[in-house]
Design a protein around this motif. Structure first.
Motif, short mmCIF file in Angstrom:
data_model
loop_
_atom_site.label_atom_id
_atom_site.label_comp_id
_atom_site.label_asym_id
_atom_site.label_seq_id
_atom_site.Cartn_x
_atom_site.Cartn_y
_atom_site.Cartn_z
N GLU A 11 0.83 -1.21 0.00
CA GLU A 11 0.00 0.00 0.00
C GLU A 11 0.87 1.26 0.00
N MET A 12 1.93 1.23 0.78
CA MET A 12 2.81 2.39 0.91
C MET A 12 3.59 2.65 -0.38
N LEU A 13 4.07 1.59 -1.00
CA LEU A 13 4.86 1.75 -2.23
C LEU A 13 4.06 2.41 -3.34
N THR A 14 2.76 2.18 -3.38
CA THR A 14 1.96 2.78 -4.45
C THR A 14 1.84 4.29 -4.31
N TYR A 34 13.66 0.72 3.32
CA TYR A 34 13.44 1.46 4.56
C TYR A 34 12.11 1.09 5.20
N LEU A 35 11.06 0.96 4.39
CA LEU A 35 9.76 0.56 4.94
C LEU A 35 9.84 -0.81 5.60
N SER A 36 10.58 -1.73 4.99
CA SER A 36 10.67 -3.08 5.57
C SER A 36 11.39 -3.04 6.92
N LEU A 37 12.25 -2.05 7.14
CA LEU A 37 12.91 -1.89 8.43
C LEU A 37 12.01 -1.17 9.43
#
Length: 146
Positions: A11-14, A34-37
């Motif tokens: 959702e964030m990547l979009t 970065y989001l995965s961290l």
């Protein structure tokens, strides 16, 4: 306007185009890394949509510090340039205020660049006040997003 909490990397990547208004050089790969961290540490995003267009986005996460107890931190507050001064930021801070109360936070915290006077004025108008200095020491400038 529709407000939506984003809780997954997908959702964030979009919404990377909106992130580009703050960090124009952010690659999709770096954003995903970065989001995965961040996600395992209570990170979420709030997005504001007009139709299917993301016109505002901010990250937020709950933390605890000894001096404050539980707090909610706003991270990377972005409003699409064509939608600034139209109440989008206020929608987002009102939502974050309610979320902080729901989570039992003692306060909401954020960082703003010292030269970003427009943001300072906005945050003052939303009831935020400066409490201290946020010191940093850059160790690896190649990893910076701005």
């Amino acid at each position: 306007m529709q407000l939506k909490e984003l809780t997954t990397i997908e959702e964030m990547l979009t919404q990377i185009e909106t992130i580009h208004f703050l960090y124009p050089k952010m690659t999709i790969e770096k954003y995903k890394e970065y989001l995965s961290l961040m996600l395992p540490h209570n990170y979420k995003q709030l997005a504001v949509f007009e139709n299917d267009v993301c016109v505002g986005i901010t990250g937020f996460w709950k933390g605890v510090k000894l001096w404050s107890g539980p707090y909610l931190e706003i991270d990377n507050f972005v409003v699409h340039p064509e939608y600034r001064k139209k109440g989008i930021g206020k929608l987002m801070t009102d939502y974050i205020d309610a979320k902080a109360k729901e989570l039992g936070s003692t306060m909401i915290v954020l960082d703003a660049y010292v030269e970003n006077f427009t943001a300072h004025k906005f945050y003052y108008n939303q009831g935020f006040v400066p409490r201290g200095y946020h010191f940093l020491k850059i160790i690896n400038p190649e990893q910076l997003s701005s």
